[in-house]
Design a protein around this motif. Structure first.
Motif, PDB file in Angstrom:
ATOM      1  N   PRO A  18      57.753  30.713   8.539  1.00  0.00           N
ATOM      2  CA  PRO A  18      56.871  31.581   7.744  1.00  0.00           C
ATOM      3  C   PRO A  18      55.576  30.889   7.311  1.00  0.00           C
ATOM      4  O   PRO A  18      54.528  31.524   7.235  1.00  0.00           O
ATOM      5  CB  PRO A  18      57.716  31.973   6.531  1.00  0.00           C
ATOM      6  CG  PRO A  18      59.016  31.285   6.651  1.00  0.00           C
ATOM      7  CD  PRO A  18      59.069  30.553   7.950  1.00  0.00           C
ATOM      8  N   GLN A  21      53.400  30.659  10.479  1.00  0.00           N
ATOM      9  CA  GLN A  21      52.972  32.018  10.816  1.00  0.00           C
ATOM     10  C   GLN A  21      51.819  32.446   9.912  1.00  0.00           C
ATOM     11  O   GLN A  21      50.803  32.947  10.380  1.00  0.00           O
ATOM     12  CB  GLN A  21      54.154  32.988  10.662  1.00  0.00           C
ATOM     13  CG  GLN A  21      53.840  34.430  10.967  1.00  0.00           C
ATOM     14  CD  GLN A  21      53.673  34.711  12.443  1.00  0.00           C
ATOM     15  OE1 GLN A  21      54.268  34.054  13.281  1.00  0.00           O
ATOM     16  NE2 GLN A  21      52.852  35.682  12.766  1.00  0.00           N
ATOM     17  N   ALA A  22      51.960  32.218   8.606  1.00  0.00           N
ATOM     18  CA  ALA A  22      50.943  32.657   7.652  1.00  0.00           C
ATOM     19  C   ALA A  22      49.642  31.868   7.783  1.00  0.00           C
ATOM     20  O   ALA A  22      48.551  32.436   7.739  1.00  0.00           O
ATOM     21  CB  ALA A  22      51.482  32.538   6.227  1.00  0.00           C
ATOM     22  N   TYR A  25      48.949  31.410  12.502  1.00  0.00           N
ATOM     23  CA  TYR A  25      48.901  32.582  13.370  1.00  0.00           C
ATOM     24  C   TYR A  25      48.215  33.765  12.702  1.00  0.00           C
ATOM     25  O   TYR A  25      47.366  34.414  13.307  1.00  0.00           O
ATOM     26  CB  TYR A  25      50.295  33.003  13.850  1.00  0.00           C
ATOM     27  CG  TYR A  25      50.195  34.144  14.830  1.00  0.00           C
ATOM     28  CD1 TYR A  25      49.995  33.877  16.180  1.00  0.00           C
ATOM     29  CD2 TYR A  25      50.227  35.464  14.415  1.00  0.00           C
ATOM     30  CE1 TYR A  25      49.845  34.912  17.086  1.00  0.00           C
ATOM     31  CE2 TYR A  25      50.071  36.500  15.310  1.00  0.00           C
ATOM     32  CZ  TYR A  25      49.882  36.223  16.650  1.00  0.00           C
ATOM     33  OH  TYR A  25      49.715  37.248  17.537  1.00  0.00           O
ATOM     34  N   ASP A  26      48.566  34.069  11.462  1.00  0.00           N
ATOM     35  CA  ASP A  26      48.031  35.267  10.806  1.00  0.00           C
ATOM     36  C   ASP A  26      46.557  35.140  10.444  1.00  0.00           C
ATOM     37  O   ASP A  26      45.907  36.141  10.160  1.00  0.00           O
ATOM     38  CB  ASP A  26      48.849  35.618   9.558  1.00  0.00           C
ATOM     39  CG  ASP A  26      50.227  36.170   9.914  1.00  0.00           C
ATOM     40  OD1 ASP A  26      50.436  36.564  11.076  1.00  0.00           O
ATOM     41  OD2 ASP A  26      51.094  36.194   9.025  1.00  0.00           O
ATOM     42  N   THR A  43      55.183  41.228  13.483  1.00  0.00           N
ATOM     43  CA  THR A  43      56.062  41.539  12.362  1.00  0.00           C
ATOM     44  C   THR A  43      56.765  40.271  11.877  1.00  0.00           C
ATOM     45  O   THR A  43      57.271  39.502  12.697  1.00  0.00           O
ATOM     46  CB  THR A  43      57.120  42.570  12.800  1.00  0.00           C
ATOM     47  OG1 THR A  43      56.446  43.707  13.338  1.00  0.00           O
ATOM     48  CG2 THR A  43      58.010  42.987  11.651  1.00  0.00           C
ATOM     49  N   PRO A  44      56.795  40.037  10.557  1.00  0.00           N
ATOM     50  CA  PRO A  44      57.507  38.861  10.050  1.00  0.00           C
ATOM     51  C   PRO A  44      58.951  38.829  10.560  1.00  0.00           C
ATOM     52  O   PRO A  44      59.634  39.845  10.613  1.00  0.00           O
ATOM     53  CB  PRO A  44      57.468  39.040   8.532  1.00  0.00           C
ATOM     54  CG  PRO A  44      56.256  39.880   8.294  1.00  0.00           C
ATOM     55  CD  PRO A  44      56.172  40.805   9.485  1.00  0.00           C
ATOM     56  N   GLY A  45      59.391  37.665  10.989  1.00  0.00           N
ATOM     57  CA  GLY A  45      60.739  37.500  11.510  1.00  0.00           C
ATOM     58  C   GLY A  45      60.889  37.812  12.987  1.00  0.00           C
ATOM     59  O   GLY A  45      61.964  37.622  13.559  1.00  0.00           O
ATOM     60  N   SER A  46      59.821  38.273  13.634  1.00  0.00           N
ATOM     61  CA  SER A  46      59.884  38.629  15.051  1.00  0.00           C
ATOM     62  C   SER A  46      60.042  37.388  15.917  1.00  0.00           C
ATOM     63  O   SER A  46      59.443  36.350  15.661  1.00  0.00           O
ATOM     64  CB  SER A  46      58.602  39.363  15.454  1.00  0.00           C
ATOM     65  OG  SER A  46      58.541  39.509  16.853  1.00  0.00           O
ATOM     66  N   SER A  49      56.742  35.810  17.751  1.00  0.00           N
ATOM     67  CA  SER A  49      55.792  34.907  17.119  1.00  0.00           C
ATOM     68  C   SER A  49      55.608  33.644  17.950  1.00  0.00           C
ATOM     69  O   SER A  49      56.562  33.089  18.489  1.00  0.00           O
ATOM     70  CB  SER A  49      56.287  34.527  15.722  1.00  0.00           C
ATOM     71  OG  SER A  49      55.491  33.486  15.193  1.00  0.00           O
TER      72      SER A  49
END
Length: 180
Positions: A18, A21-22, A25-26, A43-46, A49
């Motif tokens: 997470p 990702q944040a 990636y995001d 989507t978070p948890g996908s 990623s």
């Protein structure tokens, strides 16, 4: 864990995802400058990623980068496009915004060179980076990489074409830092 002077490279942990990702990636601009593919929301948890690791994937090894002092997560490092016939691969890395400008990038490249040349027995490592990415260019050159060319207008980044610099290092030219 593989260790440098400032950082360690280890397997990706579930709690790393997470954060990476944040922060890598995001962030649309960061992603767009680091990846050859366009950004799209995940989507978070996908499992889609880019920071989720498939341990069975051939030709790709992903690490989480942590500080040696304290173990804080500072980013990612990858050996990708591994070609076992020609014994070559590409190095990629991404540092969290809070970890930039602290010399971690140079140390990550050094540890990745050790992994590629000593652990994997590769003959050549290659880095492609945007021509304005002075931090990555400096990190590569401090580790002995040589600029081999410029790929003109080869990267579409946030609405404009940018040049990429191609750097290479051969095993015979690899000079590891003495461990102290």
């Amino acid at each position: 864990m593989l260790k440098g002077s400032k950082v360690g490279l280890r397997a990706r942990h579930e709690d790393d995802i997470p954060i990476l990702q944040a922060e890598l990636y995001d962030d649309v601009v960061t992603h767009s400058r680091a990846q050859a593919s366009p950004w799209r929301p995940i989507t978070p948890g996908s499992q889609e990623s880019l920071v989720v690791v498939d341990d069975k994937a051939q030709g790709y090894v992903a690490f989480s980068v942590v500080e040696l002092d304290g173990g804080a997560l500072v980013g990612t490092a990858t050996l990708w496009g591994i070609d076992t016939h020609n014994r070559m691969a590409h190095i990629g890395l991404g540092l969290r915004p809070s970890a930039r400008g602290k010399g971690y990038g140079t140390d990550v490249v050094a540890v990745m060179c050790h992994y590629g040349f000593v652990v994997r027995g590769l003959h050549r490592l290659q880095i492609e980076t945007l021509a304005d990415n002075t931090a990555m260019l400096r990190s590569a050159e401090r580790n002995g990489f040589v600029r081999e060319g410029v790929l003109r207008s080869s990267a579409w980044v946030m609405g404009e074409w940018l040049d990429e610099v191609l750097l290479g290092l051969l095993a015979q030219d690899y000079k590891p830092e003495p461990q102290g």
